[in-house]
Design an enzyme around this catalytic site. Structure first.
Site, mmCIF file in Angstrom:
data_model
loop_
_atom_site.group_PDB
_atom_site.id
_atom_site.type_symbol
_atom_site.label_atom_id
_atom_site.label_comp_id
_atom_site.label_asym_id
_atom_site.label_seq_id
_atom_site.Cartn_x
_atom_site.Cartn_y
_atom_site.Cartn_z
ATOM 1 N N ASN A 1 0.414 -1.309 5.106
ATOM 2 C CA ASN A 1 1.377 -0.606 6.155
ATOM 3 C C ASN A 1 1.011 -0.732 7.389
ATOM 4 O O ASN A 1 -0.049 -0.083 7.872
ATOM 5 C CB ASN A 1 1.318 0.943 5.671
ATOM 6 C CG ASN A 1 2.222 1.321 4.496
ATOM 7 O OD1 ASN A 1 3.296 1.632 4.636
ATOM 8 N ND2 ASN A 1 1.508 1.412 3.253
ATOM 9 N N GLU B 1 0.993 -1.018 -0.085
ATOM 10 C CA GLU B 1 -0.113 0.007 0.085
ATOM 11 C C GLU B 1 1.065 1.140 0.014
ATOM 12 O O GLU B 1 1.937 1.377 0.502
ATOM 13 C CB GLU B 1 -0.819 -0.330 1.369
ATOM 14 C CG GLU B 1 -1.563 1.218 1.593
ATOM 15 C CD GLU B 1 -2.141 1.421 3.028
ATOM 16 O OE1 GLU B 1 -1.496 0.728 3.934
ATOM 17 O OE2 GLU B 1 -3.200 1.440 3.175
HETATM 18 N N1 CDT Z 1 -2.711 1.278 6.784
HETATM 19 C C1 CDT Z 1 -3.471 0.382 7.472
HETATM 20 O O1 CDT Z 1 -4.619 0.343 7.017
HETATM 21 N N2 CDT Z 1 -2.742 0.415 8.677
HETATM 22 C C2 CDT Z 1 -3.626 -0.453 9.534
HETATM 23 C C3 CDT Z 1 -3.384 0.019 10.950
HETATM 24 C C4 CDT Z 1 -3.691 1.409 11.403
HETATM 25 S S1 CDT Z 1 -4.433 1.530 12.956
HETATM 26 C C5 CDT Z 1 -4.750 2.882 13.100
HETATM 27 C C6 CDT Z 1 -3.849 -2.073 9.715
HETATM 28 O O2 CDT Z 1 -5.061 -2.473 9.830
HETATM 29 O O3 CDT Z 1 -2.846 -2.708 9.540
#
Ligand code: CDT
Length: 318
Positions: free
Chosen positions: A195, A48
């Site tokens: 990410n 991503e």
């Molecule tokens: N980028 C992304 O969606 N990351 C989320 C963690 C963010 S928590 C505020 C994930 O689910 O990995």
């Protein structure tokens, strides 16, 4: 069971620092495409927001001031070499990036590109985690709700390189509805980039649990929907924030068949058997025979947790 193998790669990307240029990042991606090709891959999955550091960790007063993180066109002059490499090698790719439309709309987007370098599918992220307000007390924020609109393309399945492919992005992988929507459209394979910071303020899983819940999401999605799932993440430290790796491919049995082990740029390739899903689709997960959607309306009618729905014969007032 019919057997059709497909060379599938996940290309994990080590941290991208804020000062790193698109040209430098694209060069890293192309060298991973070449490695994947040498190992027999036909499709390479990248993360991503692959082209930049994970900028939603930074607060911005003005969204326009962050336009340099966004792509106004795809391919652009800087990303065209990726498409040329796809054509040269005959290898397709999935790429996540920040999209700024001609109308000024911002999306967290991914595309599917085939081995002729043609864009064959597009997805705009639907489950945007985090917050939209400035929480300046945090060491790093998660401002996807500020930077991006909720995707408006739904969960599409695209015929590309002879197989049916559905796309998702990061937090989407934790929601079972995503895989089900894609499987109901006949997807063979779900590809996604992510990410995932190890330390998310307010979401304090232990490191082992953070990796476990990531892999569990891929495995459950694959098994319960008789699809292959390939997930590529950023890994290592990005501007002081550690991103978990664990880029992986899960089989329709729910088993992880390939996984990265390091924190840097790393490619893993597996020759997946697309026919393997058929046994599951024709038995335990024969949707047409066994699903009972007349009992699932609560899933779309209700968003958050609420009171139990009355069951005939069990009056809660009594
Ligand atoms: N980028 C992304 O969606 N990351 C989320 C963690 C963010 S928590 C505020 C994930 O689910 O990995």
């Amino acid at each position: 069971m019919s057997k059709r193998t497909f060379g599938l790669a996940v290309a994990q990307v080590g941290g991208i620092q804020p000062e790193e240029t698109r040209v430098e990042v694209v060069a890293r991606l192309i060298s991973m495409m070449r490695v994947a090709h040498q190992r027999g891959a036909e499709l390479v999955v990248f993360p991503e927001l692959t082209l930049t550091t994970f900028f939603p960790r930074y607060w911005t007063e003005s969204l326009q001031a962050s336009d340099h993180y966004f792509e106004r066109e795809m391919p652009s002059g800087e990303t065209a070499p990726l498409f040329a490499a796809a054509r040269e090698l005959g290898v397709g790719f999935y790429l996540g990036y920040a999209e700024l439309t001609p109308e000024g709309r911002r999306f967290n987007t991914s595309i599917l590109v085939d081995g002729q370098g043609r864009i064959t599918g597009k997805y705009r992220k639907i489950h945007l985690p985090g917050h939209a307000d400035n929480r300046s007390n945090l060491t790093h924020q998660h401002l996807e709700k500020r930077y991006f609109e909720v995707g408006d393309l739904g969960f599409g399945v695209f015929e590309s390189q002879g197989i049916k492919i559905g796309m998702a992005l990061c937090n989407d992988r934790r929601w079972p509805e995503v895989y089900r929507a894609l499987s109901l459209q006949g997807a063979d394979l779900v590809v996604l980039g992510y990410n995932t910071p190890l330390d998310v303020p307010g979401w304090s899983e232990e490191p082992h649990a953070k990796m476990s819940t990531h892999l569990l999401s891929l495995q459950a999605g694959a098994y319960q929907n008789s699809v292959w799932v390939a997930a590529a993440g950023k890994s290592g430290t990005e501007d002081g924030v550690y991103m978990i790796g664990g880029s992986a491919i899960a089989a329709p049995s729910g088993e992880i068949v390939a996984k990265t082990i390091g924190d840097e740029d790393e490619v893993v390739v597996t020759h997946i058997d697309l026919g393997m899903a058929e046994m599951y689709r024709e038995s335990v997960f024969d949707f047409a025979a066994h699903r009972r959607p007349e009992n699932y309306s609560i899933i779309v009618d209700r968003v958050g947790r609420g009171e139990p729905v009355p069951v005939p014969g069990f009056d809660r007032e009594a």
